[in-house]
Design a protein around this motif. Structure first.
Motif: not given
Length: 232
Positions: A170-177, A200-206, A225-230
């Motif tokens: 799951i991409d933290l920057n594009s995943a839906s709720s 509010s803070q912008g995209k996740f960098s890590r 940690r092993d289920l998401v990505t940036v």
């Protein structure tokens, strides 16, 4: 002797006239009656009591005669599954088996298990020997079973397929709720907090930036940690 008696009588009569004149005829008669009554009462009180006539007579004891009449025979009617049914005379205290024997014995289809052969016979009674019958057996039908319908139970978010099961992160920057809510340990509130932080803070960098989101600690980060990505 006669002259003496006359003198005595005259003397007594003179004394009587004296007392009558002294007391009066009524008082004298009353005193005599009172004396007689008093003497009678004293005699009745002091006389010895005699037992009543009924008590003085001895009781007559009559001999008790007991007669036990034992019948010389008993008459019974034997009917049913016997060879010679009819009326028979048997000895006293005879039993049912004796009556069956007197009637020629049981037939081949007689059901002797349903009667008491040892029972003592009573005069004028009937002894009936039943016939053996074949009992019908009702076939038992197995109950029909209704088909069982299996209803699928929706799985909880922890039981649903995770991105790890299909090798999709799951991409933290594009995943839906909805996608974030499907992650283990992430509910609707945490999914909304991730999206609010991203807005509010912008995209996740890590991935470690999840520690800045309210409701996510080191333990939950280790599970995600092993289920998401940036994606950059």
């Amino acid at each position: 002797m006669v002259a003496m008696n006359q003198e005595t009588l005259l003397d007594l009569w003179g004394k009587a006239r004296y007392w009558i004149a002294f007391f009066g005829i009524r008082r004298l008669v009353s005193a005599v009656v009172t004396g007689v009554v008093a003497v009678t009462l004293v005699w009745l009180i002091l006389r010895p009591s005699e037992p009543p006539i009924e008590a003085s007579l001895p009781l007559a004891t009559l001999p008790v005669v007991t007669t036990t009449s034992t019948p010389s025979y008993v008459t019974v009617h034997v009917a049913g599954a016997v060879k010679s049914p009819g009326v028979y005379r048997l000895a006293p205290l005879a039993r049912v088996v004796d009556a069956v024997t007197a009637a020629g014995g049981p037939k081949s289809d007689a059901d002797l298990e349903r009667i008491n052969l040892a029972q003592v016979l009573i005069d004028t009674e009937q002894v009936f020997i039943p016939v053996r019958t074949t009992r019908s057996v009702t076939p038992s039908i197995a109950p029909r079973h209704r088909p069982t319908t299996t209803i699928a139970t929706p799985r909880s978010p922890t039981q649903q397929e995770t991105p790890q099961s299909n090798n999709a992160l799951i991409d933290l920057n594009s995943a839906s709720s909805i996608e974030l809510d499907a992650l283990p340990g992430v509910g609707p509130a945490t999914a909304k907090a991730i999206i609010d932080y991203r807005t509010s803070q912008g995209k996740f960098s890590r991935v470690e930036d999840l520690l800045n989101v309210a409701g996510i600690g080191p333990a939950k980060l280790a599970a995600l940690r092993d289920l998401v990505t940036v994606a950059q």
